[in-house]
Write an enzyme that holds these catalytic residues in place. Structure first.
Site, PDB file in Angstrom:
ATOM      1  N   HIS A   1     -11.305 -10.848 -23.812  1.00  0.00           N
ATOM      2  CA  HIS A   1     -10.612 -10.661 -25.083  1.00  0.00           C
ATOM      3  C   HIS A   1     -11.604 -10.294 -26.185  1.00  0.00           C
ATOM      4  O   HIS A   1     -12.682 -10.878 -26.281  1.00  0.00           O
ATOM      5  CB  HIS A   1      -9.917 -11.954 -25.513  1.00  0.00           C
ATOM      6  CG  HIS A   1      -8.635 -12.252 -24.812  1.00  0.00           C
ATOM      7  ND1 HIS A   1      -8.584 -12.721 -23.515  1.00  0.00           N
ATOM      8  CD2 HIS A   1      -7.350 -12.169 -25.231  1.00  0.00           C
ATOM      9  CE1 HIS A   1      -7.322 -12.917 -23.176  1.00  0.00           C
ATOM     10  NE2 HIS A   1      -6.551 -12.593 -24.196  1.00  0.00           N
TER      11      HIS A   1
ATOM     12  N   ASN B   1     -18.556 -14.306 -21.110  1.00  0.00           N
ATOM     13  CA  ASN B   1     -17.196 -14.517 -21.598  1.00  0.00           C
ATOM     14  C   ASN B   1     -16.864 -15.997 -21.742  1.00  0.00           C
ATOM     15  O   ASN B   1     -16.269 -16.426 -22.726  1.00  0.00           O
ATOM     16  CB  ASN B   1     -16.204 -13.837 -20.643  1.00  0.00           C
ATOM     17  CG  ASN B   1     -14.765 -13.933 -21.125  1.00  0.00           C
ATOM     18  OD1 ASN B   1     -14.487 -13.906 -22.321  1.00  0.00           O
ATOM     19  ND2 ASN B   1     -13.844 -14.039 -20.183  1.00  0.00           N
TER      20      ASN B   1
END
Length: 305
Positions: free
Chosen positions: A160, A191
């Site tokens: 994201h 991440n």
């Protein structure tokens, strides 16, 4: 009063209500058209500001998810301008306005050029949960586009840019955060490690200062890039994030993360916004007054955050 008089007055009231609603719709349309063009905003700041002010007046206080606490004191036009960044000249770009963020999409890389959003404490809490929300291809951009299958067996996470945890205030915002136009192929250790810690830090700053503006996206070095999947989604060499807070003493700070494993304190990733601009070619927060923009982008002190 006669029945005829009451009938006429009732119809006049209904007509007035319809016209007020139509006025709000027209104002939203004008604001959306303005938001779609950085050049329009730059040339017509008074007009965009007037549209935003009039829209807020028509809507009244407390309507909808945008009536949040903190420095949501910025009116609608200010918010639009601060979320609009200036991509390098010649960069393929499609501006997409979502419930929780704005992004510049690049049809060549199948990645965002940048993703920008206003973050307040209210946006990090609410009824929307990520459980059960699926990653989805974004049909608002042309094919070929990134799909879930591109990531299968690639060794990269669906990273994201605007985090799901920043979109808990709205079910629609949460769902839109899982569109692939908001994703980049990202090293899994990054991440779930240092990048995640930076996301949590931004939420902490939103709570501390009431509101911050965040922009992040991929860093693509010159030369040929690795791609994944049949749609050839480009793998970034690194990622950037810049954060701005306003108020009496505006401050900004930038960060650069290599798309690789690492476990370091966030201070190791600090850069000035000017340096991030040099690396990416993006002009961040161009709507700020020139003197404020020059000052906040020239220095970076993690101790001030």
């Amino acid at each position: 009063m006669s029945p005829i008089f009451l009938f006429v007055m009732d119809k006049i009231a209904i007509f007035a209500d319809i016209m007020n609603k139509l006025k709000v719709c027209v104002l939203w349309l004008c604001l959306a058209v303005a938001a779609a063009s950085c050049d329009f905003i730059e040339r017509n700041k008074p007009l965009v500001g007037a549209i935003g002010d009039e829209l807020m007046n028509e809507m009244g206080d407390g309507d909808g998810p945008e009536s949040e606490s903190g420095e949501a004191g910025a009116n609608a036009a200010d918010d639009v301008e601060l979320q609009m960044q200036a991509s390098p000249e010649g960069t393929p770009e499609q501006i997409l306005r979502r419930t929780g963020y704005t992004l510049s999409y690049n049809k060549t890389t199948k990645l965002p050029n940048w993703v920008a959003w206003r973050l307040t404490a209210d946006r990090t809490s609410g009824p929307a949960k990520r459980d059960g929300v699926d990653f989805e291809a974004d049909t608002d951009v042309p094919a070929p586009r990134a799909e879930d299958s591109d990531y299968y067996g690639s060794g990269y996470d669906r990273g994201h840019m605007c985090p799901a945890a920043d979109n808990k205030f709205s079910k629609k915002a949460m769902q839109e955060s899982f569109l692939f136009t908001n994703m980049c192929p990202q090293n899994g250790n990054l991440n779930r490690g240092d990048w995640n810690e930076m996301e949590m830090a931004c939420r902490g700053w939103a709570e501390k200062y009431g509101c911050v503006y965040v922009v992040c996206g991929p860093v693509l070095y010159k030369g040929k890039h690795k791609t994944i999947g049949k749609n050839k989604v480009v793998v970034p060499e690194a990622f950037f994030k810049v954060v701005l807070r306003l108020g009496d003493k505006p401050e900004a700070i930038g960060f650069i993360y290599k798309n690789a494993e690492g476990n370091r304190p966030k201070g190791d990733y600090v850069n000035t916004v000017d340096e991030v601009e040099r690396i990416t070619g993006i002009d961040f927060f161009p709507s700020l007054p020139d003197d404020v923009e020059r000052r906040v982008e020239a220095s970076a002190d993690i101790g001030k955050w």
